[in-house]
Structure formats: structure tokens, C-alpha cells
Enzyme design. Sequence first.
Site, PDB file in Angstrom:
ATOM      1  N   ARG A 239       3.821   1.269  -6.736  1.00 45.48           N
ATOM      2  CA  ARG A 239       4.732   1.780  -5.718  1.00 45.48           C
ATOM      3  C   ARG A 239       4.351   3.220  -5.408  1.00 45.48           C
ATOM      4  O   ARG A 239       4.061   3.998  -6.315  1.00 45.48           O
ATOM      5  CB  ARG A 239       6.188   1.744  -6.212  1.00 45.48           C
ATOM      6  CG  ARG A 239       6.837   0.381  -6.179  1.00 45.48           C
ATOM      7  CD  ARG A 239       7.040  -0.136  -4.755  1.00 45.48           C
ATOM      8  NE  ARG A 239       7.712  -1.416  -4.738  1.00 45.48           N
ATOM      9  CZ  ARG A 239       7.097  -2.606  -4.873  1.00 45.48           C
ATOM     10  NH1 ARG A 239       5.778  -2.654  -4.998  1.00 45.48           N
ATOM     11  NH2 ARG A 239       7.793  -3.713  -4.845  1.00 45.48           N
ATOM     12  N   GLU A 268       6.572   3.910   3.082  1.00 41.01           N
ATOM     13  CA  GLU A 268       5.916   2.834   3.854  1.00 41.01           C
ATOM     14  C   GLU A 268       6.792   2.397   5.018  1.00 41.01           C
ATOM     15  O   GLU A 268       8.008   2.368   4.880  1.00 41.01           O
ATOM     16  CB  GLU A 268       5.645   1.643   2.931  1.00 41.01           C
ATOM     17  CG  GLU A 268       4.552   1.963   1.944  1.00 41.01           C
ATOM     18  CD  GLU A 268       4.251   0.806   0.996  1.00 41.01           C
ATOM     19  OE1 GLU A 268       4.663  -0.330   1.290  1.00 41.01           O
ATOM     20  OE2 GLU A 268       3.631   1.057  -0.020  1.00 41.01           O
ATOM     21  N   HIS A 286      -0.833  -1.951   1.585  1.00 39.54           N
ATOM     22  CA  HIS A 286       0.009  -2.740   0.667  1.00 39.54           C
ATOM     23  C   HIS A 286      -0.420  -4.215   0.673  1.00 39.54           C
ATOM     24  O   HIS A 286       0.346  -5.104   1.049  1.00 39.54           O
ATOM     25  CB  HIS A 286       1.499  -2.597   1.013  1.00 39.54           C
ATOM     26  CG  HIS A 286       2.378  -2.831  -0.170  1.00 39.54           C
ATOM     27  ND1 HIS A 286       3.498  -2.079  -0.461  1.00 39.54           N
ATOM     28  CD2 HIS A 286       2.298  -3.757  -1.169  1.00 39.54           C
ATOM     29  CE1 HIS A 286       4.061  -2.524  -1.572  1.00 39.54           C
ATOM     30  NE2 HIS A 286       3.356  -3.552  -2.016  1.00 39.54           N
TER      31      HIS A 286
END
Length: 319
Positions: A239, A268, A286
Site C-alpha cells: 500500500r 491512488e 497497482h
Amino acid sequence: MTGHLYVTRQLTDDAMASVAALGVPVVVGEERPPTTAELLRDAAGAVAIVSTLTDRVDAAVLDAAGAGLQVVANVAVGYDNVDVEAARARGVVVTNTPGVLDGATADLTLGLVLAAARRIAEGDRFLRTGTPWVWGPRMLVGLDLSAGATLGIVGYGRIGRAVARRARAFDMRVLATPTRSGLTPAERDAVEFRELPDLLASADVVTLHCPLTPQTQHLIDAAALARMRPTALLVNTARGGIVDTDALVAALTAGRLAGAALDVFEDEPRVDPRLPALPQVVLTPHLGSAGGATRSAMCGLAVRNVAAVLAGSPPLTPV
Ligand code: GLV
């Protein structure tokens, strides 16, 4: 609409077919991350929310759904986008998708380790821009993984262990932060356990595989980066919030860290514009679980969790 399912647009076609088979009206989310207003609107009156990382399911969204909401099924192993305590307080079950994305995420991690160590993305840009080839000292010389390089795994859970298996196949020495979860003898023997400060100081490549929690927020801050070798690389497929981006940019810019490969970002889908400006940084959007079979398994598991809860059965993978 009341009594409907809100589902993220990210569901695969086979999972959408399973959703349709539940016989409950469906509201499908936006193609891009929804705004708060859109999520509040689409969740209003929902009995189930099938969310993903960019759906912030907070107390306001839970309240918008109302008393009929039974389950939030997150299509991800991480669930930092869901206010689990607020859900629990409202009697709403939260589920995630553990165990089906370990291999895909570990594969991408090794890809990023290789890309950063052997400067693959830089080499690709080099050729695309028509830069004349040079051999000798100025060629894109990188880090040899199989010449005794040390990988430091922060978070030796399922994904961390899958990364260790792959790194061992590259003849790397593998360190991992100590874990309390049950390990097989082979998993114990695959790594040497080190506390974080020691691991950071000893690794040529540090890779992050812990969840984002209040305890791990900015775990890799200026002090942690200062412990790393100036020749070291940082890889993050966990993360974005685990790494302090300001501190990372400062370390890379000052040459106190050799490079980084990042699949995840603090805010994000926004990518801090200072990162693409650094040639020694590899960036991916991602993609950790973005394998076809893996996405299908994750989406299918999320829908089975919804089906179970709506039928009054225990969920398969509650958080
Ligand atoms: C992906 O980031 C996940 O948590 O599954």
C-alpha cells in the site's frame, strides 16, 4: 433504489453473471474511482456493497445504505478502504479475498525487483528514445541478484512467503521481519528473521508486504530510509501509505537510495509527479493482482461472500 447490490465496475464478466443469478437488482459503479457523492448515491438503500480499493466505504456510506445493509465484500485482500469498526458497530459483515492473489502479487513483485535491479524499464526507455548504445562503464549496469544479493521482506505473511520462494529460486539470501502466524518448517527455513531496523540496514532490496494500518502508516519514513544502504532498492506492492513519499523522493534525489519500484501510491489513482521525473524509479498502476485467473478468483470469492451472507450463512472470508 432499495434492496439492491452496489457492485464495483471492476467485477469480471463471470462474477457479474453470478451477481445476476442472485436475483437482486444491481447498481454498477463508475469506470473510474467514484466520488464520495456518487458512492453515497449508489450505496443508498443497498443490501450489499461489493467494493474495491478506490471505494471509500466509511461511516457516511454505511449510513447512506441504511439498516438493510448486510455485507461489504471488498474485492482485495487489503481492506484499509473500509471502516471495519463502523461496519461492525452497525452489524454489517466485512469480507475480503485472501489466499487467491498471493502468487500473482509475488510474481509482480519479482518482476519489479528485476526491473529495478537490472534497470529494465530504463533500458526500454533508452531504446524507445533512440539513445545511442554504449558498452562499457556507462552501460546500464545494475545489481546482480544471483551474486549473493539480499532481499529483505517486510511482512512475512502469505504474499511475503510467496515472494521468498521466488527469491530463493534466484539464489538470493532472504531476510524477513519476524511473524507470529503459523509457519511450516520450510517457510521458517527459507528466510533469516531480522527486526526491521536490522533488515533495512542489511538488504540490497527491501520489499513491503504488510497491510496498511495506523501502525504501518509511513513505516518507511526518513529515518527508515536513512537506515537503508545508499545502493539499495525499495519495492512496494503493498500500500502506498506505508511509504512516506516526501521522504522517498528526498532520499532518491539526494542519492541516499539507489532506486525504487512502486505499484502502489499514497493517493491512488494519483501518482506524485515527482516520481515519474526520477529515472531510477519504476512505476506500475497497482497491477499486483492483475492476472486474469486471479481477478476472476477474487471477484468470484467476493460474490460468494455476498451470496452466503444474504442467504443467512456465514461468509467464507470475513475480515
Ligand atoms: C490489492 O491491492 C489487494 O489488496 O488485494
